[in-house]
Design a protein around this motif. Structure first.
Motif, PDB file in Angstrom:
ATOM      1  N   UNK A 121       0.787  -1.058  -0.097  1.00  0.00           N
ATOM      2  CA  UNK A 121      -0.065   0.109  -0.120  1.00  0.00           C
ATOM      3  C   UNK A 121       0.930   1.269   0.197  1.00  0.00           C
ATOM      4  N   UNK A 122       0.253   2.418  -0.135  1.00  0.00           N
ATOM      5  CA  UNK A 122       1.038   3.777  -0.046  1.00  0.00           C
ATOM      6  C   UNK A 122       0.375   4.238   1.135  1.00  0.00           C
ATOM      7  N   UNK A 123       1.251   4.450   2.182  1.00  0.00           N
ATOM      8  CA  UNK A 123       0.948   4.943   3.769  1.00  0.00           C
ATOM      9  C   UNK A 123       1.043   6.579   3.473  1.00  0.00           C
TER      10      UNK A 123
ATOM     11  N   UNK B 174      -6.203 -11.603   4.102  1.00  0.00           N
ATOM     12  CA  UNK B 174      -7.252 -12.095   3.844  1.00  0.00           C
ATOM     13  C   UNK B 174      -8.536 -11.283   3.676  1.00  0.00           C
ATOM     14  N   UNK B 175      -8.543 -10.419   4.761  1.00  0.00           N
ATOM     15  CA  UNK B 175      -9.681  -9.628   5.132  1.00  0.00           C
ATOM     16  C   UNK B 175      -9.619  -8.215   4.765  1.00  0.00           C
ATOM     17  N   UNK B 176      -8.331  -7.588   4.849  1.00  0.00           N
ATOM     18  CA  UNK B 176      -8.195  -6.226   4.449  1.00  0.00           C
ATOM     19  C   UNK B 176      -7.856  -5.993   3.147  1.00  0.00           C
ATOM     20  N   UNK B 177      -6.925  -6.649   2.629  1.00  0.00           N
ATOM     21  CA  UNK B 177      -6.362  -6.462   1.186  1.00  0.00           C
ATOM     22  C   UNK B 177      -7.501  -6.572   0.078  1.00  0.00           C
TER      23      UNK B 177
ATOM     24  N   UNK C  33      -9.747  -3.581  -3.297  1.00  0.00           N
ATOM     25  CA  UNK C  33     -10.395  -3.872  -4.701  1.00  0.00           C
ATOM     26  C   UNK C  33     -11.549  -2.964  -5.063  1.00  0.00           C
ATOM     27  N   UNK C  34     -12.283  -2.693  -4.152  1.00  0.00           N
ATOM     28  CA  UNK C  34     -13.576  -1.835  -4.319  1.00  0.00           C
ATOM     29  C   UNK C  34     -13.189  -0.357  -3.925  1.00  0.00           C
ATOM     30  N   UNK C  35     -12.584  -0.219  -2.969  1.00  0.00           N
ATOM     31  CA  UNK C  35     -12.097   1.109  -2.366  1.00  0.00           C
ATOM     32  C   UNK C  35     -10.637   1.300  -2.394  1.00  0.00           C
TER      33      UNK C  35
END
Length: 516
Positions: free
Chosen positions: A142-144, A212-215, A219-221
Motif C-alpha cells: 500500500x501507499x501510506x 485475507x480480510x483487509x487487502x 479492490x473496491x475502495x
C-alpha cells in the motif's frame, strides 16, 4: 609593417594580419592560464594549512576551554526506491488516551494507561502504532499517508506528527520498503465527493487477517482509513522480515525533529559532563494514582482527592478500588520513599546522579524529600535548561516527553518504577543499543520485602541481599520473549524485546539462551 608590392607580397600582407591577432590572443590566454593556476595553487595550500591546523593542538591551548562545534550534517544518499504497484492508500489515525482507557488493549495491565499528563504514554504509544502501520502497508503493498495524531483524546496535546518527528527523514529512510506520502491526492478529498471507508482493524492480528480480510477491501475502495491503530498487530507469529520492518521504523525512521533533538542532545551532554547518571522513570503522577487506585503513602485527604478524580470520569468503570490489594499484586508504582530504599539496596551510593524522567510528582517536593535526602544529586530537565529553551515545548506534553526519552536512552542505567509503555519502548531501545543496563523492578516481590523490612522482620543487610538476588536476571540481559498463546496482553511486548532484530541466524541461540 612593410608592404611588398610583388604579386606574392599582396598575399603575404593578407596572411600576416590574422597571424598577429592569433599571437595576441595566445598571450592573453597565457596570462589568464597563469592566473587560474596560481589561484588553484593558493587555494590548495590554504586547504592543506587548515587541515593541518585541525590536527595540530598547540601547547598553549592545552588549558583553554574549546567549544565543541558539530560538523555540518551531510544527509546520506537516498536509498533506491522500491518499485511496486500500489494496491491503494492507507490512512491511519493514531489513537489513545480516552479510547485506550476504555478498551484496555494497548498494554498489559490496566494501570499502564494513566500517565496522560506527562505525555510519556502518548509518545510511546504513537511509536508502536506507527511502526505497526508501516509494517501493514509493506505487507499489503500500500501507499501510506503520513499518520494523523489524535487531538481529541484525554491527552489534551494538539501536537502533529510533523511537530514531533522529522517527516522528510521518515519518508526517505523507508523509501526502499514502502511508499509514503504527506497527504492523499486531491481526487480522494471529501470536497470532491469522495467518501473514505473508515474502520478499526482487529486487535493483535496476524498477517493472515490483513491478507485475507483487509487487502480485498482495496479492490473496491482505493482508500482505507484505520481510525484505531493501537495494538493491531500481534507480538509473535509474524514473519521475521516484517518484524524487522517494525524494528527499522522504531529504531531508524522515527527520528525527532531537529528542534527536539538539538535540545535533547544538549541535555544529555550536560548530564554526561557531570558524570555517570541513572534515569529514574518515577511513575508517581496524579492521574496514574487516581485511576489505578494506588494510595499507599498518601494522606487521607489525598486519597479522597484521587478518588474524586476517578469518579469525575463516568467512562471509567472501576470506581471502588482497594489500594492494599492492588499493591500486594504488584500493580502499583513504587512510591518515592520506597524507591529510595530500593536504590540503596541495589548498591547506588549517595553520590549517584539521578535524572527524574517523569511528569509532575504527586505531592511535589514533600513526597520527594526522602528520595532527595538519600540522593542529593537529583536533577530534572527544568533544573538543567533555561526556561526559554523549554518554552517552545510548553503545553505539548509529548514533545516534552521526547526530551526525557532521549535522556533515558542515553543514561548509564535506566530504572522504571512501573512497567508502562514508556518503560517498554526505552527497554527495547536499550537492548537494541547493546543491552544497556535496564533494571526491571519486580514490584510484587519488592512490596513483600519492603513490608518485612519496615516491620522489623528483615534487617537492612538481609533486605539488601534479598533485593539484589531478586534482580540478578532483571538487568536487561539478552533473553527470549515470553509467548502466551491466546493471551497477547499478558505476554512480553515485541517492542520491549525485539529479539528478531538483535541477532542473526544461529547466533540467536547463543545470545538469547539461558547460559548467557
Amino acid at each position: 609593417m612593410e608592404v611588398v608590392r610583388s604579386e606574392s607580397g599582396v598575399r603575404s600582407e593578407k596572411i600576416a594580419a590574422p597571424v598577429a591577432t592569433v599571437i595576441a590572443r595566445t598571450k592573453r590566454f597565457q596570462v589568464w592560464f597563469i592566473r587560474v593556476c596560481s589561484s588553484i595553487l593558493l587555494w590548495t595550500c590554504l586547504v592543506q594549512l587548515l587541515t593541518v591546523g585541525e590536527l595540530w593542538h598547540p601547547s598553549f591551548m592545552a588549558n583553554t576551554t574549546v567549544s565543541i562545534v558539530k560538523p555540518p550534517h551531510h544527509p546520506p544518499p537516498l536509498l533506491p526506491l522500491r518499485n511496486y504497484t500500489s494496491n491503494g492508500y492507507l490512512k491511519v489515525s493514531c489513537n489513545g488516551g480516552l479510547n485506550q482507557m476504555r478498551s484496555a488493549v494497548c498494554t498489559y495491565s490496566f494501570a499502564t494507561f494513566f500517565n496522560c499528563s506527562s505525555g510519556f504514554l502518548k509518545l510511546a504509544s504513537l511509536g508502536f502504532q506507527i511502526c505497526d502501520m508501516v509494517a501493514v502497508a509493506r505487507l499489503l503493498n500500500l501507499t501510506l499517508v503520513v499518520p494523523e495524531l489524535d487531538k481529541t483524546s484525554f491527552w489534551a496535546d494538539n501536537s502533529t506528527f510533523e511537530e514531533i518527528f522529522d517527516v522528510k527523514h521518515f519518508i526517505d529512510s523507508l523509501r526502499d520498503e514502502v511508499r509514503i506520502v504527506r497527504r492523499l491526492p486531491k481526487r480522494f478529498n471529501r470536497k470532491y465527493g469522495y467518501r473514505v471507508f473508515v474502520m478499526p482493524p482487529v486487535s493483535w492480528s496476524q498477517e493472515k487477517y490483513y491478507l485475507q480480510q483487509i487487502l480485498p477491501l482495496f479492490s473496491k475502495r482505493k482508500v482505507l482509513h484505520f481510525n484505531k491503530t493501537d495494538a493491531r498487530l500481534a507480538n509473535n507469529g509474524i514473519s521475521i522480515d516484517l518484524q524487522k520492518v517494525r524494528c527499522r521504523v522504531n529504531f531508524q525512521a522515527l527520528k525527532f525533529t531537529p528542534e527536539i533533538e538539538s535540545l535533547g542532545y544538549k541535555l544529555v551532554r550536560i548530564l554526561q559532563e557531570r558524570g555517570p547518571f541513572v534515569a529514574l522513570h518515577l511513575r508517581y503522577e496524579m492521574d496514574m494514582l487516581a485511576f489505578s487506585g494506588c494510595t499507599h503513602g498518601c494522606t487521607k485527604e489525598e486519597a479522597k482527592e484521587l478518588k474524586r478524580l476517578r469518579y469525575a470520569y463516568p467512562w471509567w468503570r472501576e470506581k471502588e478500588i482497594v489500594s492494599k490489594e492492588r499493591r500486594s499484586q504488584g500493580l502499583c508504582p513504587l512510591t518515592p520513599e520506597e524507591t529510595a530504599l530500593i536504590l540503596l539496596a541495589l548498591g547506588f551510593d549517595k553520590d549517584t546522579q539521578i535524572y527524574i524522567a517523569a511528569g509532575e510528582i504527586y505531592g511535589s517536593e514533600r513526597r520527594l524529600a526522602v528520595l532527595r535526602a538519600a540522593y542529593p544529586r537529583i536533577v530534572r530537565k527544568e533544573m538543567l535548561l533555561d526556561p526559554g529553551e523549554l518554552q517552545q515545548f510548553q503545553n505539548h506534553s509529548s514533545q516534552m516527553a521526547a526530551l526525557d526519552f532521549m535522556v533515558s536512552i542515553a543514561s548509564d542505567t535506566f530504572i522504571p518504577t512501573y512497567d508502562g509503555n514508556m518503560a517498554k519502548v526505552v527497554e527495547g531501545h536499550r537492548r537494541y543499543r547493546g543491552f544497556k543496563k535496564t533494571i526491571l523492578l519486580d514490584r510484587k516481590r519488592l512490596v513483600e520485602l519492603l513490608d518485612l523490612h519496615q516491620n522489623g522482620t528483615l534487617s537492612w543487610n538481609e533486605f539488601a541481599v534479598a533485593v539484589g538476588s531478586a534482580h540478578e536476571k532483571r538487568m536487561g540481559q539478552p533473553t527470549r520473549r515470553k509467548v502466551i498463546a491466546d493471551k497477547p496482553k499478558e505476554e512480553d511486548y515485541f517492542y520491549a524485546n525485539p529479539q528478531e532484530c538483535l541477532c542473526e541466524g544461529a547466533n540467536c541461540d547463543d545470545l538469547l539462551g539461558p547460559g548467557n
